[in-house]
Design a protein around this motif. Structure first.
Motif, PDB file in Angstrom:
ATOM      1  N   THR A   1      -5.950 -26.418 -76.140  1.00 48.69           N
ATOM      2  CA  THR A   1      -4.596 -27.097 -76.276  1.00 48.69           C
ATOM      3  C   THR A   1      -4.722 -28.340 -75.544  1.00 48.69           C
ATOM      4  O   THR A   1      -3.854 -29.370 -75.833  1.00 48.69           O
ATOM      5  CB  THR A   1      -3.307 -26.426 -76.248  1.00 48.69           C
ATOM      6  OG1 THR A   1      -3.453 -25.500 -75.051  1.00 48.69           O
ATOM      7  CG2 THR A   1      -3.465 -25.218 -77.326  1.00 48.69           C
ATOM      8  N   ARG A   2      -5.199 -28.473 -74.457  1.00 47.15           N
ATOM      9  CA  ARG A   2      -5.286 -29.630 -73.606  1.00 47.15           C
ATOM     10  C   ARG A   2      -6.021 -30.804 -74.070  1.00 47.15           C
ATOM     11  O   ARG A   2      -6.216 -31.963 -73.577  1.00 47.15           O
ATOM     12  CB  ARG A   2      -5.233 -29.218 -72.067  1.00 47.15           C
ATOM     13  CG  ARG A   2      -4.296 -28.310 -71.414  1.00 47.15           C
ATOM     14  CD  ARG A   2      -4.531 -28.451 -69.777  1.00 47.15           C
ATOM     15  NE  ARG A   2      -3.401 -27.646 -69.174  1.00 47.15           N
ATOM     16  CZ  ARG A   2      -2.520 -28.338 -68.666  1.00 47.15           C
ATOM     17  NH1 ARG A   2      -2.169 -29.380 -68.786  1.00 47.15           N
ATOM     18  NH2 ARG A   2      -1.663 -27.376 -68.114  1.00 47.15           N
TER      19      ARG A   2
ATOM     20  N   GLY B   1       5.237 -27.696 -81.410  1.00 46.38           N
ATOM     21  CA  GLY B   1       5.620 -26.839 -80.197  1.00 46.38           C
ATOM     22  C   GLY B   1       4.657 -26.697 -79.138  1.00 46.38           C
ATOM     23  O   GLY B   1       3.790 -27.756 -78.986  1.00 46.38           O
ATOM     24  N   GLU B   2       4.340 -25.608 -78.868  1.00 46.78           N
ATOM     25  CA  GLU B   2       3.346 -25.370 -77.818  1.00 46.78           C
ATOM     26  C   GLU B   2       1.863 -25.295 -78.229  1.00 46.78           C
ATOM     27  O   GLU B   2       1.087 -25.216 -77.409  1.00 46.78           O
ATOM     28  CB  GLU B   2       3.632 -23.818 -77.369  1.00 46.78           C
ATOM     29  CG  GLU B   2       5.032 -23.539 -76.500  1.00 46.78           C
ATOM     30  CD  GLU B   2       5.037 -24.467 -75.145  1.00 46.78           C
ATOM     31  OE1 GLU B   2       3.890 -24.439 -74.432  1.00 46.78           O
ATOM     32  OE2 GLU B   2       5.853 -25.058 -75.041  1.00 46.78           O
TER      33      GLU B   2
ATOM     34  N   CYS C   1       0.576 -28.049 -79.133  1.00 45.36           N
ATOM     35  CA  CYS C   1      -0.016 -29.201 -78.761  1.00 45.36           C
ATOM     36  C   CYS C   1       0.730 -29.519 -77.229  1.00 45.36           C
ATOM     37  O   CYS C   1       1.880 -29.502 -77.139  1.00 45.36           O
ATOM     38  CB  CYS C   1       0.282 -30.400 -79.569  1.00 45.36           C
ATOM     39  SG  CYS C   1      -0.255 -31.900 -78.923  1.00 45.36           S
ATOM     40  N   ARG C   2      -0.126 -29.946 -76.418  1.00 43.56           N
ATOM     41  CA  ARG C   2       0.429 -29.881 -74.988  1.00 43.56           C
ATOM     42  C   ARG C   2       0.347 -31.103 -74.521  1.00 43.56           C
ATOM     43  O   ARG C   2       0.721 -31.723 -73.623  1.00 43.56           O
ATOM     44  CB  ARG C   2      -0.173 -28.914 -74.192  1.00 43.56           C
ATOM     45  CG  ARG C   2      -0.025 -27.471 -74.540  1.00 43.56           C
ATOM     46  CD  ARG C   2      -0.610 -26.534 -73.481  1.00 43.56           C
ATOM     47  NE  ARG C   2      -0.010 -26.539 -72.392  1.00 43.56           N
ATOM     48  CZ  ARG C   2      -0.403 -25.837 -71.405  1.00 43.56           C
ATOM     49  NH1 ARG C   2      -1.136 -24.993 -71.387  1.00 43.56           N
ATOM     50  NH2 ARG C   2       0.138 -26.388 -69.998  1.00 43.56           N
TER      51      ARG C   2
ATOM     52  N   LYS D   1       9.647 -31.451 -71.162  1.00 36.67           N
ATOM     53  CA  LYS D   1       9.319 -30.272 -71.988  1.00 36.67           C
ATOM     54  C   LYS D   1       7.921 -29.755 -71.543  1.00 36.67           C
ATOM     55  O   LYS D   1       7.462 -28.695 -72.162  1.00 36.67           O
ATOM     56  CB  LYS D   1       9.396 -30.974 -73.423  1.00 36.67           C
ATOM     57  CG  LYS D   1      10.454 -30.911 -74.163  1.00 36.67           C
ATOM     58  CD  LYS D   1      10.470 -31.556 -75.528  1.00 36.67           C
ATOM     59  CE  LYS D   1      10.074 -30.393 -76.317  1.00 36.67           C
ATOM     60  NZ  LYS D   1      10.855 -30.614 -77.569  1.00 36.67           N
TER      61      LYS D   1
ATOM     62  N   LYS E   1       4.921 -31.471 -71.695  1.00 35.24           N
ATOM     63  CA  LYS E   1       3.736 -32.018 -72.430  1.00 35.24           C
ATOM     64  C   LYS E   1       3.104 -33.191 -71.170  1.00 35.24           C
ATOM     65  O   LYS E   1       3.677 -33.603 -70.263  1.00 35.24           O
ATOM     66  CB  LYS E   1       4.400 -33.156 -73.495  1.00 35.24           C
ATOM     67  CG  LYS E   1       5.350 -32.177 -74.217  1.00 35.24           C
ATOM     68  CD  LYS E   1       4.226 -31.512 -75.051  1.00 35.24           C
ATOM     69  CE  LYS E   1       5.202 -30.798 -76.207  1.00 35.24           C
ATOM     70  NZ  LYS E   1       4.321 -29.937 -76.937  1.00 35.24           N
TER      71      LYS E   1
END
Length: 116
Positions: A4-5, A27-28, A30-31, A54, A56
């Motif tokens: 996701t990073r 949401g979570e 995608c970071r 948030k 991100k």
């Protein structure tokens, strides 16, 4: 590195509402998000601060190309917002690149850097 990073979602919009909708939808999952010049100009630095708050990672894609002093100031300002990456136009030469690197060093280490 977490998958996701590795994915950066381009928030290529001309308004904050559209960017917020995509961020909320993903949401979570995608970071990391990219904010370009159009969205930054339309929504302002508050959007960047909101994304960072948030949790991100923010890639500020401005392709900075200005005097070394101005680039250094912009990189410092981006670091103060909490961004993880900033683009600098390399055709500006080593003076601009050195100024960007030098002013970015005091900020938090690059969030996307690979660690052994």
């Amino acid at each position: 590195m977490e998958r996701t990073r590795q994915i950066v979602v381009a928030l290529d919009f001309d308004n904050r509402r559209a960017a917020d909708e995509v961020v909320d939808l993903l949401g979570e999952a995608c970071r990391s998000d990219k904010v370009g010049m159009e969205l930054l100009t339309a929504a302002g630095p508050d959007l960047v601060s909101h994304l960072v708050a948030k949790g991100k990672e923010v890639f500020l894609d401005l392709k900075l190309f200005e005097s070394p002093n101005s680039v250094a100031g912009a990189v410092r300002a981006a670091g103060a917002l909490g961004v993880s990456m900033v683009t600098v136009h390399s055709t500006g030469g080593t003076g601009i690149m050195s100024a960007a690197v030098g002013s970015g060093r005091p900020a938090t280490p690059h969030a996307f850097a690979r660690r052994p």
